[in-house]
Write a protein that holds these residues in place. Structure first.
Motif, PDB file in Angstrom:
ATOM      1  N   ASP A 127       0.968  -1.248   0.186  1.00 53.46           N
ATOM      2  CA  ASP A 127      -0.097   0.095  -0.140  1.00 53.46           C
ATOM      3  C   ASP A 127       1.007   1.271  -0.075  1.00 53.46           C
ATOM      4  N   CYS A 128       2.017   1.346  -0.418  1.00 51.98           N
ATOM      5  CA  CYS A 128       2.955   2.359  -0.714  1.00 51.98           C
ATOM      6  C   CYS A 128       2.617   3.244  -1.750  1.00 51.98           C
ATOM      7  N   LEU A 129       2.664   4.516  -1.797  1.00 53.07           N
ATOM      8  CA  LEU A 129       2.393   5.210  -3.076  1.00 53.07           C
ATOM      9  C   LEU A 129       3.832   5.879  -3.206  1.00 53.07           C
ATOM     10  N   ILE A 130       4.420   5.673  -4.212  1.00 53.13           N
ATOM     11  CA  ILE A 130       5.832   6.530  -4.355  1.00 53.13           C
ATOM     12  C   ILE A 130       6.011   7.260  -5.769  1.00 53.13           C
ATOM     13  N   ALA A 143       7.894   0.773   5.367  1.00 59.23           N
ATOM     14  CA  ALA A 143       6.890  -0.034   5.891  1.00 59.23           C
ATOM     15  C   ALA A 143       5.547   0.313   5.380  1.00 59.23           C
ATOM     16  N   GLY A 144       4.435  -0.361   5.487  1.00 57.24           N
ATOM     17  CA  GLY A 144       3.342  -0.265   4.845  1.00 57.24           C
ATOM     18  C   GLY A 144       2.659   1.350   4.933  1.00 57.24           C
ATOM     19  N   HIS A 145       1.662   1.357   3.735  1.00 55.66           N
ATOM     20  CA  HIS A 145       1.078   2.613   3.657  1.00 55.66           C
ATOM     21  C   HIS A 145       1.815   3.973   3.797  1.00 55.66           C
ATOM     22  N   CYS A 146       3.059   3.807   3.357  1.00 56.42           N
ATOM     23  CA  CYS A 146       3.855   5.098   3.166  1.00 56.42           C
ATOM     24  C   CYS A 146       3.584   5.936   2.005  1.00 56.42           C
TER      25      CYS A 146
END
Length: 264
Positions: A127-130, A143-146
């Motif tokens: 769930d990371c958005l980069i 970690a998750g959701h970053c």
């Protein structure tokens, strides 16, 4: 399986039925490409890489040996739901990099922008958005959701706590643990990361005008020593500034967040 006539797949690679392989794409020996994978034109997958799950890899991206992309998230709440990993164009994904797809609880997608460099051993969790042009140095981990903004750099052996936002153009020094949001164009360093100024090297490399850098310096000083709470200072900055770069910090601070902020 759909393989473009111009693609080259090594006879010792395993490309499962259902995969889509674009024009000019090369899949090297001992690779595994799963049935829901889509490789765009001009992708290179070097030997021993694994790409699985519902994963798309953008045009011109190179995946180096022993990278694992799209395997199930390292989240005990994941129960096999259909989620995906989207990787942009022209990324360089080096050896032993791992990138996981999303989860139901995080929107169902992990998304990587264009022109990123992910050095050996770095990790992007579920769930990371980069954004675009992001660099993760060796063994850095999200970690998750970053959320990571365009042009950010995360130094080697650094760890970023789940749900943290890192603003565009920020730089995280090596061996830093980041537990709170990082404003755009910031410099963060230390065993437990603290806001230590501006990413002046990155701003100069990007050709940012001296007037904007001066405005950012003044903004940081106001955030450091102004009256009122941190967000109140940011609101006043937004009312007083003419710099789009300062406005990006104001917008970042005033946006919804699940974490606090690293403050000066």
């Amino acid at each position: 399986m759909t393989v473009h006539a111009d693609a080259r797949i090594h006879p010792m690679a395993v490309v499962e039925d259902g995969a889509e392989i674009g024009a000019g794409t090369v899949v090297g020996p001992f690779c595994i490409v799963g049935p829901q994978v889509r490789l765009a034109a001009g992708v290179t997958v070097k030997s021993h890489a694994v790409i699985s799950g519902e994963t798309t890899v953008g045009e011109g991206t190179t995946v180096f040996p022993f990278a694992v992309l799209g395997e199930v998230p390292q989240d005990l709440k994941f129960s096999g739901e259909r989620t995906r990993l989207e990787i942009g164009a022209r990324c360089r994904i080096r050896e032993h990099v791992t990138m996981n797809p999303g989860t139901r609880g995080g929107g169902g997608v992990t998304r990587i922008g264009d022109d990123g460099l992910f050095m050996a051993g770095s990790h992007v969790a579920h769930d990371c958005l980069i954004g675009n042009r992001v660099i993760m140095v060796n063994n850095a981990a999200l970690a998750g959701h970053c959320h990571v903004g365009d042009g950010a750099i995360i130094g080697g052996l650094s760890g970023v706590h789940q749900w943290v936002r890192i603003g565009e153009g920020a730089i995280i020094g090596a061996v830093t643990m980041v537990t709170a949001d990082v404003i755009p164009h910031a410099l963060v360093q230390g065993p437990r990361g603290h806001l230590d100024g501006l990413n002046l090297v990155g701003l100069k490399r990007a050709g940012v005008a001296r007037s904007d850098i001066t405005a950012l310096r003044a903004a940081l000083q106001m955030l450091r020593q102004g009256e009122g709470a941190f967000q109140d200072r940011a609101r006043r900055l937004g009312e007083e500034t003419d710099s789009d770069y300062v406005r990006s910090i104001v917008a970042f601070v005033l946006a919804d967040s699940d974490r606090g902020f690293l403050t000066p």
